[in-house]
Design a protein around this motif. Structure first.
Motif, PDB file in Angstrom:
ATOM      1  N   PHE A  99      34.793  47.668  44.104  1.00 51.70           N
ATOM      2  CA  PHE A  99      33.437  47.855  44.611  1.00 51.70           C
ATOM      3  C   PHE A  99      33.413  47.994  46.125  1.00 51.70           C
ATOM      4  O   PHE A  99      32.495  48.581  46.698  1.00 51.70           O
ATOM      5  N   THR A 100      34.389  47.437  46.790  1.00 45.46           N
ATOM      6  CA  THR A 100      34.517  47.597  48.234  1.00 45.46           C
ATOM      7  C   THR A 100      35.940  48.024  48.547  1.00 45.46           C
ATOM      8  O   THR A 100      36.875  47.667  47.840  1.00 45.46           O
ATOM      9  N   PHE A 122      30.853  37.095  48.813  1.00 45.79           N
ATOM     10  CA  PHE A 122      30.638  38.537  48.774  1.00 45.79           C
ATOM     11  C   PHE A 122      30.853  39.247  50.110  1.00 45.79           C
ATOM     12  O   PHE A 122      30.011  39.985  50.612  1.00 45.79           O
ATOM     13  N   THR A 132      37.108  36.397  47.262  1.00 46.85           N
ATOM     14  CA  THR A 132      36.155  37.355  46.725  1.00 46.85           C
ATOM     15  C   THR A 132      36.864  38.567  46.145  1.00 46.85           C
ATOM     16  O   THR A 132      36.471  39.109  45.110  1.00 46.85           O
ATOM     17  N   ARG A 133      37.938  39.005  46.791  1.00 47.53           N
ATOM     18  CA  ARG A 133      38.702  40.140  46.265  1.00 47.53           C
ATOM     19  C   ARG A 133      39.336  39.789  44.917  1.00 47.53           C
ATOM     20  O   ARG A 133      39.379  40.615  44.007  1.00 47.53           O
ATOM     21  N   GLU A 167      36.571  40.038  42.412  1.00 46.76           N
ATOM     22  CA  GLU A 167      36.244  41.438  42.155  1.00 46.76           C
ATOM     23  C   GLU A 167      37.267  42.089  41.222  1.00 46.76           C
ATOM     24  O   GLU A 167      36.926  42.901  40.364  1.00 46.76           O
ATOM     25  N   ASN A 168      38.513  41.703  41.392  1.00 49.84           N
ATOM     26  CA  ASN A 168      39.576  42.229  40.535  1.00 49.84           C
ATOM     27  C   ASN A 168      39.447  41.736  39.096  1.00 49.84           C
ATOM     28  O   ASN A 168      39.975  42.346  38.171  1.00 49.84           O
ATOM     29  N   CYS A 193      36.308  40.481  37.498  1.00 54.64           N
ATOM     30  CA  CYS A 193      34.984  40.267  36.902  1.00 54.64           C
ATOM     31  C   CYS A 193      34.597  41.280  35.830  1.00 54.64           C
ATOM     32  O   CYS A 193      33.837  40.939  34.920  1.00 54.64           O
TER      33      CYS A 193
END
Length: 218
Positions: A42-43, A186, A199-200, A203-204, A206
């Protein structure tokens, strides 16, 4: 870590004790698996680059074992490996890119769906518990030292389908949702690199797609 190992052991014992008399899939109960999970980045950056020209993703490679514990039940342990990157502020307060490397382990409980379901064939629902250990270091900095290792724990739910070809080759796809116990700031750059690294990892973990291949050994 001790609590996590206790949970994993409980999951494995619960499955194997459920139907000890089960003879498995055509007499075989042990499967060797290699899974690849893909999740959208996402980022940026991700493990490929810092550019946004294409659709980017993170990945998680998970080799492991699967034990047929009942007519509709399998359980097993596995390992996790992935690399990625993230952007955060360095010690001087300037934005910088970091490489992140993670490894870990987990255990799962899988139940096959349908009145006449037989493991390991058909649609399934899977619950898994994960532990990750990770560190990070600055990109493009000669002799950059890695950070101290951090830990993260997660729970993931997955819905998918298994196929068995020639009674030996198992193919799999699934869709998953997961949550970790940290990483919910976030990418607020007021926080330090360790928070953005957590957070990374989240993200990996979720949401994403899992593709797998396995061998029904014995």
């Amino acid at each position: 870590m001790r609590k996590f190992l206790t949970v994993c052991l409980f999951v494995l014992c619960l499955g194997t004790a459920s139907e000890a008399q089960n003879v498995g899939f055509i007499g075989r109960r042990f499967i060797v698996n290699a899974d690849l999970s893909l999740s959208p980045a996402f980022t940026l950056p991700n493990f490929i680059s810092n550019e946004g020209k294409y659709w980017h993703f993170n990945y998680n490679f998970s080799p492991g074992f699967e034990i047929i514990a009942g007519q509709k039940i399998t359980v097993g342990p596995y390992f996790n490996f992935f690399t990625t990157a993230f952007r955060s502020k360095d010690d001087s307060g300037r934005f910088a890119y970091y490489d992140l490397t993670a490894m870990g382990a987990g255990a799962f409980f899988k139940i096959y769906l349908g009145k006449n379901a037989v493991a390991p064939l058909g649609r399934y629902f899977r619950v898994q518990f994960d532990w990750f250990s990770f560190n990070y270091k600055l990109q493009d900095v000669e002799n950059a030292l890695p950070s101290e290792r951090e830990n993260s724990f997660g729970v993931k739910l997955e819905y998918g389908r298994d196929f068995v070809l020639c009674q030996r080759l198992k193919l799999n796809y699934g869709f998953f949702l997961g949550a970790t116990m940290s990483g919910y700031k976030f990418f607020d750059f007021h926080y330090d690199a360790v928070e953005n690294a957590k957070t990374r990892v989240l993200e990996n973990y979720c949401i994403g797609l899992k593709l797998g291949i396995g061998f029904v050994a014995f």
